[in-house]
Motif scaffolding. Structure first.
Motif, PDB file in Angstrom:
ATOM      1  N   TYR A  63       2.350 -13.596 -12.958  1.00 44.17           N
ATOM      2  CA  TYR A  63       1.373 -14.935 -12.629  1.00 44.17           C
ATOM      3  C   TYR A  63       1.765 -16.337 -11.801  1.00 44.17           C
ATOM      4  O   TYR A  63       0.803 -17.136 -11.024  1.00 44.17           O
ATOM      5  CB  TYR A  63       0.575 -15.112 -14.139  1.00 44.17           C
ATOM      6  N   ARG A  64       2.407 -17.087 -11.922  1.00 40.52           N
ATOM      7  CA  ARG A  64       2.789 -17.960 -12.023  1.00 40.52           C
ATOM      8  C   ARG A  64       3.465 -18.073 -10.457  1.00 40.52           C
ATOM      9  O   ARG A  64       3.126 -19.232 -10.157  1.00 40.52           O
ATOM     10  CB  ARG A  64       3.984 -19.394 -13.018  1.00 40.52           C
ATOM     11  N   GLN A  65       3.906 -17.390  -9.853  1.00 42.84           N
ATOM     12  CA  GLN A  65       4.096 -17.200  -8.255  1.00 42.84           C
ATOM     13  C   GLN A  65       2.945 -16.506  -7.765  1.00 42.84           C
ATOM     14  O   GLN A  65       2.680 -15.564  -6.731  1.00 42.84           O
ATOM     15  CB  GLN A  65       5.369 -16.039  -7.965  1.00 42.84           C
ATOM     16  N   TRP A  66       1.821 -16.734  -7.812  1.00 43.68           N
ATOM     17  CA  TRP A  66       0.634 -15.577  -7.953  1.00 43.68           C
ATOM     18  C   TRP A  66       0.121 -15.597  -6.212  1.00 43.68           C
ATOM     19  O   TRP A  66      -0.034 -14.492  -5.388  1.00 43.68           O
ATOM     20  CB  TRP A  66      -0.683 -14.980  -8.505  1.00 43.68           C
ATOM     21  N   SER A  67      -0.226 -16.458  -6.049  1.00 38.58           N
ATOM     22  CA  SER A  67      -0.147 -17.087  -4.657  1.00 38.58           C
ATOM     23  C   SER A  67       0.926 -16.245  -3.752  1.00 38.58           C
ATOM     24  O   SER A  67       0.819 -15.661  -2.335  1.00 38.58           O
ATOM     25  CB  SER A  67      -0.002 -18.668  -4.286  1.00 38.58           C
ATOM     26  N   ARG A  68       2.114 -16.446  -4.033  1.00 37.02           N
ATOM     27  CA  ARG A  68       3.218 -16.305  -3.588  1.00 37.02           C
ATOM     28  C   ARG A  68       3.737 -14.557  -3.489  1.00 37.02           C
ATOM     29  O   ARG A  68       3.619 -14.130  -1.728  1.00 37.02           O
ATOM     30  CB  ARG A  68       4.510 -16.437  -3.891  1.00 37.02           C
ATOM     31  N   VAL A  69       2.684 -13.871  -4.553  1.00 38.12           N
ATOM     32  CA  VAL A  69       3.153 -12.293  -4.439  1.00 38.12           C
ATOM     33  C   VAL A  69       2.051 -12.041  -3.405  1.00 38.12           C
ATOM     34  O   VAL A  69       2.481 -11.364  -2.182  1.00 38.12           O
ATOM     35  CB  VAL A  69       2.264 -12.155  -5.497  1.00 38.12           C
ATOM     36  N   LEU A  70       0.843 -12.680  -3.570  1.00 37.72           N
ATOM     37  CA  LEU A  70      -0.330 -12.443  -2.648  1.00 37.72           C
ATOM     38  C   LEU A  70      -0.449 -12.491  -1.102  1.00 37.72           C
ATOM     39  O   LEU A  70      -0.231 -12.167   0.026  1.00 37.72           O
ATOM     40  CB  LEU A  70      -1.392 -13.108  -3.274  1.00 37.72           C
ATOM     41  N   ALA A  71       1.155 -13.716  -0.792  1.00 41.49           N
ATOM     42  CA  ALA A  71       1.120 -14.084   0.530  1.00 41.49           C
ATOM     43  C   ALA A  71       2.475 -13.194   1.176  1.00 41.49           C
ATOM     44  O   ALA A  71       2.658 -12.723   2.297  1.00 41.49           O
ATOM     45  CB  ALA A  71       2.012 -15.523   0.809  1.00 41.49           C
ATOM     46  N   SER A  72       2.750 -12.872   0.113  1.00 44.67           N
ATOM     47  CA  SER A  72       4.417 -11.926   0.896  1.00 44.67           C
ATOM     48  C   SER A  72       3.897 -10.496   1.338  1.00 44.67           C
ATOM     49  O   SER A  72       2.292 -10.168   1.390  1.00 44.67           O
ATOM     50  CB  SER A  72       5.059 -11.256  -0.226  1.00 44.67           C
ATOM     51  N   GLU A  73       4.432 -10.096   2.332  1.00 43.60           N
ATOM     52  CA  GLU A  73       4.382  -9.269   3.180  1.00 43.60           C
ATOM     53  C   GLU A  73       3.832  -7.464   2.473  1.00 43.60           C
ATOM     54  O   GLU A  73       3.582  -6.845   2.297  1.00 43.60           O
ATOM     55  CB  GLU A  73       5.422  -8.958   4.037  1.00 43.60           C
ATOM     56  N   ASN A  74       4.680  -7.812   1.089  1.00 42.17           N
ATOM     57  CA  ASN A  74       4.332  -6.543   0.201  1.00 42.17           C
ATOM     58  C   ASN A  74       4.182  -6.618  -1.212  1.00 42.17           C
ATOM     59  O   ASN A  74       4.790  -7.032  -1.741  1.00 42.17           O
ATOM     60  CB  ASN A  74       5.661  -5.025   0.499  1.00 42.17           C
ATOM     61  N   HIS A  75       3.142  -7.051  -2.004  1.00 44.04           N
ATOM     62  CA  HIS A  75       3.214  -7.780  -3.195  1.00 44.04           C
ATOM     63  C   HIS A  75       3.167  -6.939  -4.363  1.00 44.04           C
ATOM     64  O   HIS A  75       3.707  -6.940  -5.277  1.00 44.04           O
ATOM     65  CB  HIS A  75       1.739  -8.231  -3.235  1.00 44.04           C
ATOM     66  N   THR A 150       5.361  11.569  -9.332  1.00 45.31           N
ATOM     67  CA  THR A 150       4.840  12.191  -8.261  1.00 45.31           C
ATOM     68  C   THR A 150       6.104  11.275  -6.991  1.00 45.31           C
ATOM     69  O   THR A 150       5.303   9.495  -7.801  1.00 45.31           O
ATOM     70  CB  THR A 150       4.132  12.517  -7.513  1.00 45.31           C
ATOM     71  N   PRO A 151       6.042  11.309  -6.263  1.00 47.49           N
ATOM     72  CA  PRO A 151       6.557  10.023  -5.036  1.00 47.49           C
ATOM     73  C   PRO A 151       5.257   9.698  -4.623  1.00 47.49           C
ATOM     74  O   PRO A 151       6.123   7.933  -4.631  1.00 47.49           O
ATOM     75  CB  PRO A 151       6.932  11.322  -3.483  1.00 47.49           C
ATOM     76  N   ALA A 152       4.304   9.898  -4.544  1.00 42.81           N
ATOM     77  CA  ALA A 152       3.455   9.222  -4.052  1.00 42.81           C
ATOM     78  C   ALA A 152       3.205   8.117  -5.051  1.00 42.81           C
ATOM     79  O   ALA A 152       3.112   6.815  -5.303  1.00 42.81           O
ATOM     80  CB  ALA A 152       2.057   9.809  -4.236  1.00 42.81           C
ATOM     81  N   GLU A 153       3.034   8.692  -6.555  1.00 38.62           N
ATOM     82  CA  GLU A 153       2.863   7.293  -8.226  1.00 38.62           C
ATOM     83  C   GLU A 153       3.832   5.994  -7.524  1.00 38.62           C
ATOM     84  O   GLU A 153       3.882   4.868  -8.262  1.00 38.62           O
ATOM     85  CB  GLU A 153       2.992   8.175  -8.850  1.00 38.62           C
ATOM     86  N   ILE A 154       5.112   6.739  -7.596  1.00 38.02           N
ATOM     87  CA  ILE A 154       6.597   5.903  -7.032  1.00 38.02           C
ATOM     88  C   ILE A 154       5.920   4.944  -6.309  1.00 38.02           C
ATOM     89  O   ILE A 154       6.376   3.865  -6.569  1.00 38.02           O
ATOM     90  CB  ILE A 154       7.916   6.645  -7.764  1.00 38.02           C
ATOM     91  N   ALA A 155       5.076   5.310  -5.294  1.00 37.10           N
ATOM     92  CA  ALA A 155       5.521   4.524  -3.822  1.00 37.10           C
ATOM     93  C   ALA A 155       4.211   3.800  -4.097  1.00 37.10           C
ATOM     94  O   ALA A 155       4.342   2.718  -4.229  1.00 37.10           O
ATOM     95  CB  ALA A 155       4.286   5.539  -2.617  1.00 37.10           C
ATOM     96  N   ASP A 156       3.070   3.914  -5.161  1.00 41.94           N
ATOM     97  CA  ASP A 156       2.413   2.566  -5.440  1.00 41.94           C
ATOM     98  C   ASP A 156       3.471   1.981  -6.692  1.00 41.94           C
ATOM     99  O   ASP A 156       2.735   0.578  -6.251  1.00 41.94           O
ATOM    100  CB  ASP A 156       1.079   3.830  -6.567  1.00 41.94           C
ATOM    101  N   GLU A 157       3.650   2.381  -6.792  1.00 42.09           N
ATOM    102  CA  GLU A 157       4.409   1.178  -8.014  1.00 42.09           C
ATOM    103  C   GLU A 157       5.454   0.162  -7.702  1.00 42.09           C
ATOM    104  O   GLU A 157       5.198  -1.063  -7.831  1.00 42.09           O
ATOM    105  CB  GLU A 157       5.171   1.932  -9.259  1.00 42.09           C
ATOM    106  N   LEU A 158       6.351   1.148  -6.759  1.00 43.27           N
ATOM    107  CA  LEU A 158       7.326   0.325  -6.057  1.00 43.27           C
ATOM    108  C   LEU A 158       6.779  -0.548  -4.840  1.00 43.27           C
ATOM    109  O   LEU A 158       7.396  -1.446  -3.812  1.00 43.27           O
ATOM    110  CB  LEU A 158       8.451   1.772  -5.406  1.00 43.27           C
ATOM    111  N   GLY A 159       5.757  -0.005  -4.621  1.00 44.11           N
ATOM    112  CA  GLY A 159       5.483  -0.173  -2.831  1.00 44.11           C
ATOM    113  C   GLY A 159       5.785  -0.214  -1.703  1.00 44.11           C
ATOM    114  O   GLY A 159       6.112  -0.642  -0.977  1.00 44.11           O
ATOM    115  N   ILE A 160       6.337   1.204  -1.767  1.00 43.80           N
ATOM    116  CA  ILE A 160       7.044   1.608  -0.258  1.00 43.80           C
ATOM    117  C   ILE A 160       6.643   2.829  -0.244  1.00 43.80           C
ATOM    118  O   ILE A 160       5.071   3.120  -0.478  1.00 43.80           O
ATOM    119  CB  ILE A 160       8.456   1.839  -0.936  1.00 43.80           C
ATOM    120  N   ALA A 161       6.766   3.980   1.095  1.00 41.35           N
ATOM    121  CA  ALA A 161       6.376   4.788   1.247  1.00 41.35           C
ATOM    122  C   ALA A 161       6.633   5.486  -0.178  1.00 41.35           C
ATOM    123  O   ALA A 161       8.091   5.920   0.271  1.00 41.35           O
ATOM    124  CB  ALA A 161       6.170   4.881   3.150  1.00 41.35           C
ATOM    125  N   ALA A 162       5.699   6.801   0.163  1.00 35.70           N
ATOM    126  CA  ALA A 162       5.913   7.882  -0.380  1.00 35.70           C
ATOM    127  C   ALA A 162       7.008   8.874   0.196  1.00 35.70           C
ATOM    128  O   ALA A 162       8.489   9.464   0.005  1.00 35.70           O
ATOM    129  CB  ALA A 162       4.829   8.967  -0.719  1.00 35.70           C
TER     130      ALA A 162
END
Length: 195
Positions: A63-75, A150-162
């Protein structure tokens, strides 16, 4: 920061008083990821309360870094790294051995074996090898095998492709095999295993 302007996260006691203080996008992100984050934290900490405490501390940092999180390539990936760091900081602050280290003493294989000493030795060897994996490989293997995502669920959590999840899991298995049986992997192929 006064109590009125303190961010209020669901799941944390003081935050129940002012839930309207959160930006909607952050509140939605929190709601989507908190349960999975707590489950992940529980894999490394000794109990559910510690996992919730570490997760709530991570969300406060996010939350304290929320603007940086949103500005990042992959929040999702940015937030996951904050969570991972917070869980391990929490673990060190409590001066506890990771739950993954003690998991060898409470496995289904150990309860069902006719050779508990042999099974315990095998489990501890596997856990030592697990610590040799990269951070991403550890995260993927924990979420895949301890949490049955599942790989898709992990991808969603980690912010990477399945596909990256599947590739990471494959390299983690090869790396574990190389550590557990060094003659198993050819010399030139070992460098690829650290991906």
């Amino acid at each position: 920061m006064t109590e009125e302007t303190t961010p209020q996260l669901p799941g944390a006691k003081p935050m129940d008083r002012h839930p309207h203080a959160l930006p909607l996008d952050f509140a939605a992100f929190h709601q989507m990821h908190r349960t999975g984050y707590v489950r992940y934290a529980k894999s490394f900490l000794h109990n559910w309360a510690d996992a919730e405490e570490a997760t709530d501390a991570a969300f406060e940092r996010i939350y304290r870094q929320w603007s940086r999180v949103l500005a990042s390539e992959n929040h999702e990936a940015y937030a996951w790294q904050i969570l991972r760091n917070q869980v391990h900081d929490h673990e060190r602050a409590r001066r506890r051995r990771p739950l993954l280290d003690t998991a060898a003493f409470d496995t289904a294989a150990l309860r069902e074996t006719t050779d508990p000493i042999g099974q315990l030795t095998e489990s501890l060897t596997l856990l030592r090898a697990f610590r040799e994996l990269t951070d991403r490989q550890q995260d993927v293997m924990v979420l895949l095998h301890l949490h049955d995502l599942t790989p898709a669920e992990i991808a969603d959590e980690l912010g990477i492709a399945a596909a990256t999840v599947r590739s990471t899991a494959r390299y983690a298995r090869l790396r574990l095999a190389a550590i557990l049986d060094p003659g198993h992997t050819s010399k030139g192929h070992t460098d690829d295993l650290a991906r």
